[in-house]
Design an enzyme around this catalytic site. Structure first.
Site: not given
Ligand code: NAD
Length: 491
Positions: A155, A179, A287, A382
């Protein structure tokens, strides 16, 4: 408040074969972090709808891969023009669903456009190479598309993170399945419209709305050759395991807990601005945000500057909102638990004033916790909010021992005037990205983006030069056209 929220509820759709479709799965509502009001809805994509969309992408990709790269790049060039033309409109949309303030939303999109410019430049770079390896025999590299590739995004950067991969994967000749986060699907419709207007043939870019089940159906589809993922560590690991068990190429970027090492000789002004902006930018929901300040020796005058700058932030103008109410509640309770564990509060964001008329939004101001203990929740987990935990350290060795003890490995920065001390931190940091007097050490193109340890599963980086091998195959061709007199077994 400098973001325009949508005037009516937006019904988000899938983009498949160049058309807008309403999928048949569960209905989900999207609320704006700014005021907690519903700004959009969508229905999740079912497995059979996923399979149909991917089948069409598989078909479309074959002629796209046969299109010369220079022609594919023309579409990307037009895509860039459209994104720049619609920059403000897209920024308002992405900010209204992610809670960002306008300037940081715009900067995120510009960073995405920078990756697009890198992809546009690929046509002029040496992507192969040919050498006469023995008399009359030549070997060459050819970079080829994989076929259909997929990307699942979080998000917190509704445009920038998808743009890390869309231009590169498409320019290299792949079809792309996206997605978006179920919390921020509105922006995906603008990106899809821009690609259509740019002239991308139908079927090459399919947007599938949904959550876990949609992701699993995408990974499991036989035509999907590579899966990119960005999100939290737990889900990154699950996606990596699922994809690799099926023999697929997966690059899954996870969460982070980034450290800043502050040394007494650092410039107080540079440190004050750099560190404050790092943990407050995007309301700490990035992140690469600073999360732990390893304060070495007497750095109280620097910390005063950090607190002063963070205190001057106006919510809704300089700093955005927290993505959901439940995440805001989690952050409030994490502050409470840190205090119970012995931390003192130098700045308490729970008292910050919500922007006028936005009192129902998810607000938390900058929060500075001092005397945090290594190994505690505020030091190691985190939190993903505008909170920085100060751990007092006697020397660099102690600081780096703490930094090394955390599982994540995205970023570490040092603030100092000494090149030798900076070099020590660069060498000891257990991260993929390091900053010197830079609070958010995101590499600019053409340098690649990617962490290590629990911040990334898979090989290579997600942008820049080191992403090319992820989104393509290298075919090695050995050729001989004439019989040679001095033939030997190697040629
Ligand atoms: P999230 O892991 O909740 O969701 C990410 C994606 O995974 C979404 O599209 C979601 O629909 C999907 N998803 C959720 N549950 C799932 C499951 N059980 N199986 C498969 N797909 C699933 O992350 P978020 O809350 O949207 O984003 C924040 C997180 O992203 C933080 O931990 C942040 O550090 C990380 N992030 C990392 C980077 C990086 O470059 N390392 C960059 C941006 C964000």
């Amino acid at each position: 408040m400098n973001v325009n929220l949508p005037s009516k509820v937006v019904e988000c759709q899938n983009f498949v074969n160049g058309k807008w479709l309403t999928p048949k799965g569960e209905k989900i509502e999207i609320t704006s972090p700014y005021n907690g009001k519903i700004i959009g809805t969508f229905q999740s994509t079912t497995k059979s709808e996923v399979d149909l969309a991917i089948e069409a992408a598989h078909f479309a990709q074959q002629s796209w891969a046969a299109t010369p790269m220079k022609e594919r790049t023309k579409v990307m060039f037009e895509f860039r023009n459209i994104l720049l033309r619609d920059l403000e409109e897209i920024t308002h949309i992405k900010c209204s669903e992610s809670g960002k303030c306008f300037e940081e939303g715009k900067a995120g999109l510009m960073k995405g456009i920078e990756v697009l410019e890198f992809a546009i430049a690929l046509q002029n770079m040496d992507l192969g190479g040919r050498v006469e390896v023995s008399r009359g025999v030549s070997c060459e590299y050819r970079r080829e598309a994989l076929g259909v590739v997929a990307n699942i995004t979080p998000f917190n950067f509704p445009a920038m993170v998808p743009m890390w991969t869309i231009p590169i994967a498409l320019t290299l000749g792949n079809a792309y399945i996206w997605k978006p986060s179920e919390k921020t699907p509105l922006t995906s419709m603008k990106i899809a419209s821009a690609l259509k207007e740019a002239g991308l043939p139908d079927g090459l870019f399919q947007v599938l709305q949904g959550a876990k089940e949609t992701v699993e159906a995408i990974i499991d589809n036989k035509h999907v050759k590579a899966v990119g993922f960005v999100g939290s560590t737990k889900i990154a690991r699950a996606v990596y395991d699922r994809g690799t068990q099926l023999g697929k190429r997966v690059l899954a970027l996870g969460g982070a807990k980034n450290h800043i090492v502050l040394l007494p000789d650092a410039s107080p002004d540079l440190a004050g601005i750099g560190i404050s902006d790092s943990f407050t930018g995007c309301a700490g929901q990035r992140c690469m945000a600073a999360s732990v300040l390893l304060a070495v020796g007497d750095v109280d005058s620097h910390i005063k500057k950090i607190v002063e700058r963070a205190s001057s932030m106006t919510l809704g103008k300089d700093m955005g909102a927290i993505i959901t109410n439940s995440q805001k509640e989690f952050l409030h309770s994490a502050i409470e638990r840190a205090v119970k564990a012995g931390a003192s509060i130098l700045l308490d964001g729970r008292n910050a004033k919500a922007p006028q008329g936005m009192e129902e939004g998810n607000w938390l101001g900058p929060t500075v916790l001092d005397q945090v203990k290594a190994g505690s929740e505020a030091a190691g987990i985190e939190l993903f909010g505008p909170i920085i935990s100060i751990i007092r350290c006697k020397d660099i060795s102690e600081a780096m021992k703490i930094e090394n003890s955390v599982d994540y490995g995205n970023a570490c920065s040092v603030f100092t005037q000494s090149g030798a001390l900076a070099e020590k931190v660069i060498r000891l940091a257990s991260t993929g990205m390091v900053g010197v007097n830079v609070g958010v050490p995101v590499p600019r193109e053409p340098f690649s983006f990617g962490g290590v340890n629990a911040s990334k599963y898979g090989h290579g980086d997600i942008t820049g030069q080191h992403s090319l091998d992820f989104w393509s195959n290298i075919k090695k061709v050995t050729m001989k056209w004439e019989k040679q007199n001095d033939n030997n077994w190697m040629s």
